[in-house]
Design a protein around this motif. Structure first.
Motif, PDB file in Angstrom:
ATOM      1  N   ILE A 127     122.288   9.058 -32.685  1.00  0.00           N
ATOM      2  CA  ILE A 127     120.975   9.081 -32.421  1.00  0.00           C
ATOM      3  C   ILE A 127     120.206   7.576 -32.537  1.00  0.00           C
ATOM      4  O   ILE A 127     119.450   7.301 -31.802  1.00  0.00           O
ATOM      5  N   PHE A 128     120.628   6.740 -33.789  1.00  0.00           N
ATOM      6  CA  PHE A 128     119.979   5.604 -33.958  1.00  0.00           C
ATOM      7  C   PHE A 128     120.752   4.496 -33.418  1.00  0.00           C
ATOM      8  O   PHE A 128     121.919   4.484 -32.835  1.00  0.00           O
ATOM      9  N   GLN A 231     121.468   1.662 -28.229  1.00  0.00           N
ATOM     10  CA  GLN A 231     120.569   2.935 -28.410  1.00  0.00           C
ATOM     11  C   GLN A 231     121.261   4.065 -27.650  1.00  0.00           C
ATOM     12  O   GLN A 231     121.174   4.273 -26.385  1.00  0.00           O
ATOM     13  N   GLN A 233     120.269   7.137 -27.659  1.00  0.00           N
ATOM     14  CA  GLN A 233     118.816   8.002 -27.166  1.00  0.00           C
ATOM     15  C   GLN A 233     117.649   6.908 -27.044  1.00  0.00           C
ATOM     16  O   GLN A 233     116.804   7.004 -27.862  1.00  0.00           O
ATOM     17  N   ILE A 236     113.873   8.084 -26.860  1.00  0.00           N
ATOM     18  CA  ILE A 236     113.379   9.041 -27.909  1.00  0.00           C
ATOM     19  C   ILE A 236     112.571   8.187 -29.156  1.00  0.00           C
ATOM     20  O   ILE A 236     113.403   7.042 -29.595  1.00  0.00           O
ATOM     21  N   GLU A 240     110.971  11.047 -33.765  1.00  0.00           N
ATOM     22  CA  GLU A 240     111.528  12.291 -33.137  1.00  0.00           C
ATOM     23  C   GLU A 240     113.185  12.224 -33.473  1.00  0.00           C
ATOM     24  O   GLU A 240     113.705  13.368 -33.845  1.00  0.00           O
ATOM     25  N   LYS A 241     113.463  11.187 -33.742  1.00  0.00           N
ATOM     26  CA  LYS A 241     115.004  10.811 -33.928  1.00  0.00           C
ATOM     27  C   LYS A 241     115.220  11.440 -35.534  1.00  0.00           C
ATOM     28  O   LYS A 241     116.021  12.099 -35.828  1.00  0.00           O
ATOM     29  N   HIS A 244     115.737  15.124 -35.469  1.00  0.00           N
ATOM     30  CA  HIS A 244     117.018  15.571 -35.107  1.00  0.00           C
ATOM     31  C   HIS A 244     118.284  15.511 -36.168  1.00  0.00           C
ATOM     32  O   HIS A 244     119.103  16.012 -35.879  1.00  0.00           O
ATOM     33  N   ASN A 306     122.052  19.727 -33.217  1.00  0.00           N
ATOM     34  CA  ASN A 306     121.663  18.946 -34.225  1.00  0.00           C
ATOM     35  C   ASN A 306     122.345  19.103 -35.528  1.00  0.00           C
ATOM     36  O   ASN A 306     122.414  18.253 -36.524  1.00  0.00           O
TER      37      ASN A 306
END
Length: 558
Positions: A127-128, A231, A233, A236, A240-241, A244, A306
């Motif tokens: 995600i991050f 990254q 994602q 986003i 928002e991350k 998740h 998720n």
């Protein structure tokens, strides 16, 4: 991101899709709706777009790649260092701080911190920003190691171990994800095995808490200025991350392992097994485990894509078998790492450093066969034989360590037995990290890496917790029987099991000391029952792995 594509030697479209999907039950063209890529909202599955990804590692020139590789490999070195450091310093820790009843927490604390956070961090790496999450984990690891080095008490040392373990989990996951992102599938197995090599070197060079800070200082410019961000994602927002993340799963997962360790660390040693507190811990552990399973199954306060544990992986035979094989491999590696030095400390009077040197044959051969696996598996193509052969060696090595070792067993014999286990541990230790990503879509690679890493670290926690409990309880009985009628306290017996300068080894008659050592060696040998079980289970699971021939996509890149 690197494309983890596994294909059979057949060139038909049906076979290619079947292999990509990891479909283990049929050869016909399957419906693409059940695997591999997960839609962010619905958890539906879609095939990846092969042509849209750049060549892995192409952003680095040769010197930059060497610097990046050295920097991230240093993390694997530090992870190995801290995984095994307590095996050599436990006696010194007891002599310095006392509180022998807390000794088990020193060995278990580091992997406990890791397994409590490993699934959360594996999700976070999908995600991050991979670079900054990795660097943050590194800083957390260094802070925990610094606390351990300057710990004023046993409690502070334990906290430092757990803290460093949590940071180490993210650090090691970062290494695995960075290697996956920046290498082609053709070369990934070799790079992954290289990770195992430097990890093994770290095992050999412990104990040295402060060396972590020196290496971090050396490579910090590379981490900050050379290593590229990635990254997963990019479109986003940070807020928002955060949404998740399966926060309920994060808390319950950590609680499951913490209560498990508490049950088996306090039970029998601090509290009697029939003590109400021990029983209460068992009940709490069971309730938390059930809650975790239910909330994951129903995606409580999250969505299927998720949820913390990748439950859809449990529908695929190969991934389940790889998970079990990795757990067996980790068990076969860490029990010898902790208990071979302990054997030499008790039977030869070795100090921590000398006992660590005795471990060299095991570690060096493990490194060699880890590297051999990384070099041969891409050439051979088949991965199933490596797991099978590894399990055979582990089972035999564990059996002879359990059945034949006595205090008078020659050093050369112990080294020979350790070599058998080293062959098995080395051939299987990193293999699943190369195969599992090939069974999922590119956007699921972090999940696959975390899935296998959870098997590895979880097995370490369980194996060390169980063997520590067995050693403390059976060892106590053996030593107490040898000292029957003599004026030694329960604390003296526990101190003797810690390898500390207990009154038992200072004032007991020589014939009594011999009986004590014999009882302790029997308790150590009992720990190898778990190695035998791991080898046998790995052997059975390897027989059910697919007899497929994987080859790695040729291409330029790191």
């Amino acid at each position: 991101m690197a494309t983890p594509l596994a294909r059979s030697t057949s060139t038909s479209n049906a076979d290619l899709v079947s292999e990509f999907k990891g479909d283990d039950t049929k050869d016909s063209l399957p419906d693409l709706s059940d695997f591999p890529a997960v839609d962010a909202e619905k958890g539906s599955l879609e095939a990846p777009n092969e042509g849209s990804r750049p060549i892995p590692g192409a952003q680095y020139n040769n010197w930059q790649w060497i610097a990046v590789l050295a920097a991230i490999y240093s993390s694997a070195f530090l992870y190995g260092l801290d995984n095994t450091i307590v095996a050599d310093i436990q006696a010194a820790a007891v002599e310095t701080f006392g509180e022998v009843e807390k000794l088990g927490w020193l060995g278990i604390g580091f992997p406990l911190g890791s397994i409590a956070t490993i699934l959360s961090l594996s999700k976070a790496f999908g995600i991050f920003d991979v670079k900054w999450l990795y660097l943050g984990s590194l800083i957390m690891f260094e802070a925990g190691s610094a606390l351990c080095g300057g710990a004023p008490s046993m409690n502070a040392l334990i906290v430092g171990r757990v803290w460093a373990g949590a940071g180490g989990a993210g650090m090691y996951l970062g290494v695995l994800n960075l290697l996956s992102i920046n290498t082609t599938m053709q070369k990934r197995s070799l790079y992954m095995s290289g990770c195992g090599v430097v990890w093994g070197v770290g095992c050999i060079l412990g104990p040295a808490f402060y060396i972590n800070l020196v290496l971090f200082a050396v490579f910090i410019p590379v981490y900050v200025f050379v290593l590229d961000s990635y990254q997963p994602q990019p479109n986003i927002s940070f807020g928002e991350k955060l949404k998740h993340i399966d926060w309920v799963g994060v808390v319950l997962n950590a609680a499951v392992y913490c209560t498990f360790v508490m049950v088996f660390t306090f039970g029998g040693a601090t509290w009697a097994w029939n003590d109400g507190r021990t029983i209460a811990l068992f009940v709490v552990f069971g309730l938390i485990l059930i809650a975790f399973v239910i909330t994951q199954y129903f995606s409580f306060l999250t969505i299927p894509a998720n949820r913390l544990f990748p439950g859809d992986f449990l529908r695929h035979r190969s991934l389940i078998l790889l998970y079990i094989c990795q757990a067996c491999a980790a068990t076969s590696l860490f029990i010898p790492i902790y208990y071979i030095p302990l054997f030499f400390q008790f039977t030869r009077g070795d100090n921590g450093v000398d006992a660590a040197v005795r471990l060299l044959p095991f570690i060096i051969l493990t490194i060699f066969f880890t590297m051999l696996n990384g070099a041969l598996m891409p050439k051979v193509g088949h991965y199933m034989p490596f797991f099978f052969i590894a399990s055979v060696f582990v089972t035999i090595g564990g059996a002879v360590m359990y059945a034949t070792v006595t205090p008078s067993t020659p050093n050369a014999t112990i080294y020979g037995y350790s070599v058998l286990m080293a062959v098995g541990a080395g051939l299987s230790q990193q293999a699943a990290y190369s195969v599992a990503p090939a069974k999922v879509a590119p956007n699921r690679v972090p999940d696959a890496v975390g899935f296998i890493n959870a098997a590895q670290i979880g097995a370490i926690v369980i194996a060390l917790t169980i063997t520590s409990t067995v050693f403390q309880n059976t060892g106590y009985r053996h030593v107490a029987a040898a000292l029957k009628g003599l004026d030694f306290t329960s604390a003296d017996i526990h101190a003797a099991l810690a390898g500390a300068k207990s009154a038992v080894f200072v004032s007991a008659p020589e014939d009594v000391k011999a009986k004590v050592v014999k009882g302790i060696v029997e308790a150590i040998s009992d720990g190898y029952i778990l190695v035998i079980v791991a080898g046998a289970l790995g052997l059975v699971c390897s027989l059910f792995l697919k007899r497929e021939r994987l080859f790695m996509e040729a291409g330029a890149g790191a």
